[in-house]
Design a protein around this motif. Structure first.
Motif, PDB file in Angstrom:
ATOM      1  N   PRO A 118      21.130 -15.688 -22.241  1.00  0.00           N
ATOM      2  CA  PRO A 118      20.114 -14.871 -21.589  1.00  0.00           C
ATOM      3  C   PRO A 118      18.764 -14.937 -22.278  1.00  0.00           C
ATOM      4  O   PRO A 118      18.678 -15.083 -23.503  1.00  0.00           O
ATOM      5  CB  PRO A 118      20.700 -13.452 -21.682  1.00  0.00           C
ATOM      6  CG  PRO A 118      21.554 -13.490 -22.910  1.00  0.00           C
ATOM      7  CD  PRO A 118      22.147 -14.868 -22.936  1.00  0.00           C
ATOM      8  N   TYR A 233      25.025  -9.680 -21.283  1.00  0.00           N
ATOM      9  CA  TYR A 233      25.442  -9.316 -19.929  1.00  0.00           C
ATOM     10  C   TYR A 233      26.928  -9.548 -19.699  1.00  0.00           C
ATOM     11  O   TYR A 233      27.511  -8.994 -18.762  1.00  0.00           O
ATOM     12  CB  TYR A 233      24.616 -10.095 -18.898  1.00  0.00           C
ATOM     13  CG  TYR A 233      24.756 -11.598 -19.002  1.00  0.00           C
ATOM     14  CD1 TYR A 233      25.594 -12.298 -18.155  1.00  0.00           C
ATOM     15  CD2 TYR A 233      24.040 -12.315 -19.958  1.00  0.00           C
ATOM     16  CE1 TYR A 233      25.723 -13.668 -18.249  1.00  0.00           C
ATOM     17  CE2 TYR A 233      24.160 -13.673 -20.065  1.00  0.00           C
ATOM     18  CZ  TYR A 233      25.001 -14.352 -19.207  1.00  0.00           C
ATOM     19  OH  TYR A 233      25.133 -15.723 -19.322  1.00  0.00           O
ATOM     20  N   GLN A 652      24.921 -17.324 -15.444  1.00  0.00           N
ATOM     21  CA  GLN A 652      23.729 -16.637 -15.929  1.00  0.00           C
ATOM     22  C   GLN A 652      23.667 -15.201 -15.400  1.00  0.00           C
ATOM     23  O   GLN A 652      24.401 -14.830 -14.483  1.00  0.00           O
ATOM     24  CB  GLN A 652      22.488 -17.427 -15.526  1.00  0.00           C
ATOM     25  CG  GLN A 652      22.405 -18.800 -16.170  1.00  0.00           C
ATOM     26  CD  GLN A 652      22.455 -18.736 -17.680  1.00  0.00           C
ATOM     27  OE1 GLN A 652      21.632 -18.087 -18.324  1.00  0.00           O
ATOM     28  NE2 GLN A 652      23.449 -19.388 -18.276  1.00  0.00           N
ATOM     29  N   PRO A 653      22.789 -14.351 -15.964  1.00  0.00           N
ATOM     30  CA  PRO A 653      22.768 -12.928 -15.597  1.00  0.00           C
ATOM     31  C   PRO A 653      22.461 -12.684 -14.121  1.00  0.00           C
ATOM     32  O   PRO A 653      21.741 -13.456 -13.487  1.00  0.00           O
ATOM     33  CB  PRO A 653      21.655 -12.358 -16.484  1.00  0.00           C
ATOM     34  CG  PRO A 653      21.526 -13.315 -17.614  1.00  0.00           C
ATOM     35  CD  PRO A 653      21.846 -14.659 -17.050  1.00  0.00           C
ATOM     36  N   TRP A 656      18.565  -8.138 -13.426  1.00  0.00           N
ATOM     37  CA  TRP A 656      18.229  -7.618 -14.750  1.00  0.00           C
ATOM     38  C   TRP A 656      16.920  -6.839 -14.640  1.00  0.00           C
ATOM     39  O   TRP A 656      15.878  -7.405 -14.325  1.00  0.00           O
ATOM     40  CB  TRP A 656      18.086  -8.754 -15.756  1.00  0.00           C
ATOM     41  CG  TRP A 656      18.142  -8.308 -17.190  1.00  0.00           C
ATOM     42  CD1 TRP A 656      17.765  -7.104 -17.688  1.00  0.00           C
ATOM     43  CD2 TRP A 656      18.607  -9.072 -18.310  1.00  0.00           C
ATOM     44  NE1 TRP A 656      17.961  -7.052 -19.043  1.00  0.00           N
ATOM     45  CE2 TRP A 656      18.479  -8.244 -19.463  1.00  0.00           C
ATOM     46  CE3 TRP A 656      19.106 -10.351 -18.468  1.00  0.00           C
ATOM     47  CZ2 TRP A 656      18.826  -8.675 -20.731  1.00  0.00           C
ATOM     48  CZ3 TRP A 656      19.456 -10.784 -19.733  1.00  0.00           C
ATOM     49  CH2 TRP A 656      19.331  -9.957 -20.855  1.00  0.00           C
TER      50      TRP A 656
END
Length: 667
Positions: A118, A233, A652-653, A656
């Protein structure tokens, strides 16, 4: 208003579009040449935009209208053997919904940004279908590229608040720039002011940063520091990053002196970064770098000298908190460069020479050596070592005749591990009007294998110590049009690659191997458009709109092999950025939409099957309320909550959210 000043036999002009005196340009005691897309300067000195005064920096977007020469006193006006193919200005840096350099550059169609963790805890940057190892990273014109692996090249101790501009370049440069080079220029804001930023967000994210610019007309210094962290995350994606950086400048009758110094301490959970069999990987890096530069002008001659040093420590744990599969490395890079240039009726000629030493101490990379204690670590000893010495000489010349400008250069590269090679570059451009020009360019580049390419051996990787240097020959055609409100550009390129290096899993083989591809060619096109109504009317609802598209294709596909980097290039990339007002002039919104489609395959960690990469879209938003001394902002990243990954299987996140406040003291 147009003003012409006669200086000996040379005419220099400055076109002033805003109602400011721009006294900072004169204080630089040099010639500064600013272009729309084709910024005319040489990678040899790369000293542009490292200006500290606010009035200069705030004009970057305004000056991107028409090629212009601003006269203080002639210095370093080296011929352009480097083409600028993309520029991100400070105005765009501050408006973008981008907490990191990775997020900022993701909106540029020329670049392929891929992260494993991240907020770019580890990020790779490649250009035009190249790999991260083929991209050279410069900080204020100094080459700090990591020789161990390109994974570490973006480990630079610079925060977003310190960035004045980012420039993506092609052309004749030092080894390692087959794909291109990226120069990150730093600068403070108004003199004798300080900024403090505090922000927080989802998943325990926090960031505390501050910077200050102090000095006077002759002596100026910029200092920044920050601490950023998150709990992650998903499991084992936590990180902590601390940065310190300072950049100083002194101008006297003996010349212009510049110094920069920085340090970064970063550790992060590496959830499956290099092998999904081990989800609890961990990495800790420490980066220290610095450089000194002197520049001076005597009549028609320009002189400069630069010295630099970078040290990078890397500790990798295959199983976090244990000695299982642990690797420790320390790279040391030091070098110096001398440059001389001469103005004449025949144009401008420059000659430079650079010496660079690259060395690594390691527990796994290199040749056997006697045990050497590893710094920062207890009971860890380096048992491997490798080093090489590099030399680069460059001769270049630039000449302008009416509407034609031609530049050409030849360089010689030598390493004690490989035979010497010559590289050439040439650029011819024709200006149809003051706002419209076209160009044609060609350049030959090379890259030496990294120490990882040559020596890395594990249960899943097998390096090849007999790798050859990569070589490429790139042809490019382009055109650009620009006015104060509207600008657009298009470029077409074709790159012939030879002995390109990649880590490849062949079908039926248990290990990934580093190897040279005999031939691998790339072709592509890029188009960018920017509409800036705010340049004519600051109260316009739409402040700025940018649209870009890039296409890249390679003449080899990944049929029976899983490429780690080379064949899973970014095939299609489109970006849309819109900045607009919300009810009040001090309240703004900035949207960034990106769509990308990657070529190549990856191995599914659940089924073991080889699958193609898929296309996905990301949407980011930044809301900001700004007054003279205070700014409140909120950001939302991945608003579509897209399930995506830049590298196979490394999810991936999702959405956010983060928000913060910035306070300005002084000014």
């Amino acid at each position: 208003m147009r003003k012409k000043t006669k200086f000996k036999r040379y005419d220099f002009c400055f076109r002033r579009w805003t109602r400011k005196a721009y006294g900072a340009f004169a204080s630089m005691h040099k010639v500064v040449k600013v272009g729309v897309i084709q910024a005319c300067f040489s990678i040899v000195t790369m000293n542009l935009l490292t200006v500290f005064a606010q009035d200069t920096l705030s004009t970057v977007r305004t000056l991107a209208l028409d090629e212009v020469v601003v006269t203080g006193q002639r210095e370093d006006a080296l011929p352009s053997v480097v083409r600028s193919i993309a520029v991100v200005t400070r105005t765009e840096v501050e408006a973008a919904p981008a907490p990191t350099l990775y997020d900022l550059l993701r909106a540029t169609p020329t670049l392929d940004l891929r992260q494993r963790g991240p907020l770019a805890t580890q990020a790779d940057l490649s250009i035009r279908g190249g790999t991260f190892d083929q991209t050279q990273i410069l900080l204020n014109g100094v080459n700090f590229t990591d020789p161990q692996t390109g994974h570490h090249s973006l480990n630079i101790p610079v925060d977003m608040a310190a960035i004045a501009s980012v420039e993506v370049m092609q052309g004749l440069s030092a080894p390692g720039a087959i794909g291109g080079a990226v120069n990150i220029a730093t600068a403070g804001r108004a003199l004798n002011t300080m900024d403090i930023t505090l922000e927080g967000g989802k998943w325990g994210y926090s960031n505390l940063s501050g910077n200050a610019t102090v000095g006077n007309k002759r002596l100026q210094a910029f200092v920044s520091a920050s601490h950023r962290q998150s709990e992650g995350y998903i499991e084992n994606t936590d990180f902590r990053t601390a940065n310190f950086f300072t950049h100083a400048r002194y101008v006297s009758t003996a010349g212009r002196f510049e110094a920069q110094l920085g340090y970064q301490d970063k550790d992060f959970g590496s959830h499956g970064f290099y092998s999904f069999k081990y989800p609890d990987q961990f990495e800790h890096t420490r980066t220290a770098l610095g450089s000194l530069r002197w520049q001076h002008t005597v009549d028609a001659f320009n002189f400069s000298a630069t010295a630099y040093y970078r040290r990078h420590n890397d500790r990798f744990e295959l199983v976090r908190g244990t000695a299982t599969g642990r690797n420790d490395h320390q790279t040391r890079v030091g070098g110096g460069e001398l440059t001389a240039g001469y103005h004449s009726l025949a144009g401008y000629t420059a000659l430079s020479a650079e010496f660079r030493n690259e060395q690594i101490y390691s527990t796994v990379l290199g040749k056997d050596r006697s045990p050497k204690p590893a710094p920062f670590e207890h009971q860890v000893f380096f048992t491997k070592e490798a080093s090489r010495k590099l030399f680069r000489g460059l001769l270049s010349h630039a000449y302008t005749y009416r509407k034609f400008t031609g530049t050409a250069g030849v360089s010689y590269h030598y390493s004690n591990d490989f035979d010497g090679k010559f590289c050439v570059a040439a650029d011819v451009r024709y200006r149809w009007t003051t706002s419209f020009y076209s160009y044609a360019a060609v350049n030959r580049s090379l890259r030496l294998p990294t120490f990882t390419d040559l020596y890395y051996k594990t249960a899943t990787h097998e390096a090849n110590p007999n790798l050859k240097p990569e070589e490429s020959l790139t042809y490019e055609l382009g055109t650009a049009y620009a006015t104060p409100v509207f600008k657009t550009s298009a470029a077409f390129f074709y790159r012939q690659g030879k002995n390109l290096i990649d880590w490849v899993y062949m079908q039926g083989m248990a290990k990934s191997q580093s190897l040279n591809y005999t031939s691998l060619n790339a072709m592509g096109a890029e188009w960018q458009l920017q509409w800036t109504p705010a340049a004519a009317n600051r109260k316009s609802f739409v402040q700025c709109l940018s649209l870009g598209y890039g296409f890249t294709g390679l003449d080899k596909s990944a049929d029976n092999e899983a490429s780690s980097y080379l064949l899973d290039y970014l095939k299609h990339k489109a970006n849309l950025t819109v900045e607009h007002l919300l009810f009040l002039p001090c309240l703004k919104a900035s949207w960034q939409l990106g769509v990308q489609d990657r070529a190549g395959n990856y191995v599914d960690i659940d089924t073991g099957e080889t699958k193609p990469f898929g296309a996905f879209a990301l949407l980011d938003l930044r809301l900001s309320w700004e007054t003279r001394h205070t700014a409140l902002f909120a950001e939302a990243h991945n608003l579509f909550n897209t399930h995506y990954f830049d590298y196979a299987g490394l999810v991936q996140p999702g959405v956010w959210l983060m928000a913060g406040v910035r306070v300005k003291i002084g000014g």
